[in-house]
Design an enzyme around this catalytic site. Structure first.
Site, mmCIF file in Angstrom:
data_model
loop_
_atom_site.group_PDB
_atom_site.id
_atom_site.type_symbol
_atom_site.label_atom_id
_atom_site.label_comp_id
_atom_site.label_asym_id
_atom_site.label_seq_id
_atom_site.Cartn_x
_atom_site.Cartn_y
_atom_site.Cartn_z
ATOM 1 N N LYS A 206 62.310 13.028 51.533
ATOM 2 C CA LYS A 206 62.583 12.616 49.628
ATOM 3 C C LYS A 206 64.107 12.975 49.845
ATOM 4 O O LYS A 206 64.497 13.718 49.955
ATOM 5 C CB LYS A 206 62.125 14.048 48.781
ATOM 6 C CG LYS A 206 62.573 14.117 47.417
ATOM 7 C CD LYS A 206 62.236 15.471 46.923
ATOM 8 C CE LYS A 206 62.573 14.941 45.447
ATOM 9 N NZ LYS A 206 64.479 14.858 45.392
ATOM 10 N N GLY A 259 70.100 22.300 51.916
ATOM 11 C CA GLY A 259 70.229 22.197 49.602
ATOM 12 C C GLY A 259 70.124 23.530 49.602
ATOM 13 O O GLY A 259 70.508 24.114 50.949
ATOM 14 N N GLU A 287 68.911 24.467 56.001
ATOM 15 C CA GLU A 287 70.540 25.205 56.555
ATOM 16 C C GLU A 287 70.429 24.630 54.540
ATOM 17 O O GLU A 287 70.428 23.793 54.439
ATOM 18 C CB GLU A 287 71.092 23.946 57.023
ATOM 19 C CG GLU A 287 72.105 24.546 56.952
ATOM 20 C CD GLU A 287 73.658 23.699 55.878
ATOM 21 O OE1 GLU A 287 74.274 24.235 55.444
ATOM 22 O OE2 GLU A 287 73.688 22.772 56.521
ATOM 23 N N CYS A 321 79.004 22.239 52.779
ATOM 24 C CA CYS A 321 78.220 23.412 52.990
ATOM 25 C C CYS A 321 79.148 24.544 54.027
ATOM 26 O O CYS A 321 79.121 25.286 54.023
ATOM 27 C CB CYS A 321 77.528 22.822 53.638
ATOM 28 S SG CYS A 321 76.044 21.496 53.419
#
Length: 535
Positions: A206, A259, A287, A321
């Protein structure tokens, strides 16, 4: 023993170079058409009634693609396709599975490179360099290095004394893996789907809606490399619709996620509520967020520190991130660092990434733009913070936010604590004599522990900070920015609220996608039940 792979060289895209010409052609071609992206289940292209547009973040009136959204029925069909495909795929030899991904890496290093980079630039507003290190080099490295890691892993076998044979059979999980991938890195999207597949699993992928264009091209790349239908199924769609069907299947065997922390929490909770319904305990690998720090000691080099702050905080609009988001700078160094940052930020070019002279593009979408500008407005209106560089924003053509440096009086100010995920760097200036106190402050201010950096020329300060901040970052940098982990060099991941720290780009991650079976064969079995002491 086979030679370890080498990291893919980064192309420069200098004026007159062949790679620059190929990239410009790909940008022009993709800008001129709107791709229709289907749901792909068992190799079949499915088109639903509902679609979602993918637009250029730096030109939000420009539609790049229309993405069909998977219905519940189509997600269920993809699950069946995945479970059917795995029966054969998991029986392939490791060498045959690896050959698919090695071919994909070679295709990406060659004829597919400009296509993937252009899609990443247009759909995710990355500059040519940021796309090159992501959708080309890092993804190629994941594909090649994972094979080396997996080969080494399978060579880890138990001892076999005389008269018997002992084997560890590195089986796939019993079911499918759900790969939920982010908007910011094309390479992460590909790796989250490919790493479990390499180990014999089937996958439902996805993609994030805003990264669907580049991710779909990665999927097509894998098909071109010979990946069998159903091994990886491409399932874009509304998050709740897709995840509710996936987590409701008894064959759900694992989650590979990058995410937000909140979304990972919700998926973990939903999985826990259904544990008795699954064939086996699912593997949950995630993560998530980060509030990454740069800490400077009074002995730090001002120039190196300033450049690391600028690149670490503002490359790809701070949407990594690992991006530097909070900094702690001694009072003795701050005037020089502040002046250097202000001068460099004033010279940065921001705009359409098709202009290869730009250092920055736009943030990913309107939600991101509004979230980031709220933080900037809060700092501007507060008496406890001041904007010392940048602070502007403009969403008329694209979602542009200037690189912004905020000086805070309170180290617990909101922009020092909360994840912003944009081009905003908050700086707390501390008295030089309070170095040891600041170490504790850095460790305790944020719930995250993804990346962090320390700058110092004093070796004792580096030793002290390394011990004090041992659990504050999963990737810890000394005299370097806290971004830019390279596969095969710095396995990536953090703990605390930053995820499960399963280190993408290492054997540690691949271990999560196997369920080992121990096999013992005895050559001459016992023929009597008694033991000598019974005589």
């Amino acid at each position: 023993m086979l030679e370890a792979p080498k990291n893919e060289p980064i192309l420069a895209y200098s004026p007159g170079s062949s790679e620059r010409s190929a990239l410009v052609r790909a940008l022009e071609q993709q800008s001129a058409e709107a791709v229709r992206i289907p749901v792909v289940s068992g190799g079949k292209r499915l088109t639903s009634g509902a679609t979602q547009a993918v637009v250029c973040p730096h030109d939000h009136a420009h539609t790049l693609a229309h993405v069909h959204q998977a219905s519940r029925e189509e997600v269920a069909a993809a699950i069946k396709a995945a479970t059917d495909a795995q029966r054969d795929w998991s029986q392939w030899s490791f060498e045959d599975r690896a050959a698919v991904f090695l071919k994909a890496a070679d295709l990406l290093a060659g004829p597919w490179r400009a296509k993937l980079n252009a899609a990443t630039m247009l759909g995710q507003s990355k500059t040519a360099y940021q796309a090159e290190i992501d959708s080309a080099c890092e993804l190629i490295d994941f594909l090649r290095w994972n094979i080396a890691f997996a080969r080494d892993l399978q060579q880890d076998q138990p001892m076999s004394p005389a008269g018997m044979r002992n084997v560890l059979d590195y089986r796939s999980l019993e079911g499918f893996v759900f790969a939920v991938t982010p908007c910011n890195f094309t390479a992460i999207g590909g790796n989250l789907a490919c790493a479990p597949a390499l180990m014999g699993n089937s996958v439902l992928w996805k993609p994030a809606a805003t990264a669907a264009l580049s991710n779909y091209f990665v999927f097509q790349l894998l098909e071109a490399a010979g990946l069998p239908p159903g091994v990886i199924n491409f399932v874009p769609g509304e998050a709740q619709t897709v995840s509710s069907v996936v987590l409701g299947s008894e064959a759900f065997a694992g989650l590979h996620f990058t995410g937000s922390t909140a979304v990972f929490d919700s998926l973990w909770r939903a999985t826990g509520e259904r544990l008795p319904t699954y064939r086996s305990y699912p593997r949950l690998v995630g993560e998530t967020g980060g509030k990454d720090f740069v800490l400077a000691h009074p002995s730090a080099d001002v120039t190196a520190l300033s450049i690391a702050l600028l690149r670490g905080a503002f490359e790809y609009q701070g949407q990594k991130c690992s991006a530097a988001s909070r900094a702690y700078v001694p009072a003795s160094l701050w005037p020089a660092v502040k002046a250097r940052l202000a001068d460099d930020i004033a010279s940065l070019k921001m705009g359409d990434v098709a202009d290869l002279g730009n250092f920055m593009g736009a943030v990913i979408d309107r939600n991101a733009y509004e979230r980031i500008t709220r933080f900037i407005a809060q700092a501007r209106q507060s008496g406890g913070a001041s904007i010392v560089a940048g602070g502007g924003a403009d969403d008329r053509t694209g979602y542009f936010v200037q690189p912004t440096v905020i000086e805070v009086n309170d180290p617990q100010f909101v922009t020092m604590r909360e994840e912003i995920f944009g081009p905003v760097l908050s700086v707390y200036v501390y008295p030089d004599a309070r170095w040891s106190e600041v170490l504790k402050l850095v460790d305790e201010t944020s719930p995250y522990a993804l990346t962090g950096a320390v700058f110092a020329q004093d070796r004792a300060a580096l030793v002290e900070s390394g011990a004090a901040l041992r659990f504050a970052a999963g990737n810890f940098y000394i005299n370097d920015k806290p971004t830019g982990a390279v596969v095969g060099q710095q396995p990536f991941g953090g703990a605390r609220r930053s995820g499960t720290n399963d280190k993408a780009g290492s054997a540690l991650n691949l271990l999560r996608w196997v369920s080992p079976r121990t096999i013992k064969e005895t050559y001459v079995p016992a023929t009597q039940y008694g033991y000598p002491h019974m005589t």
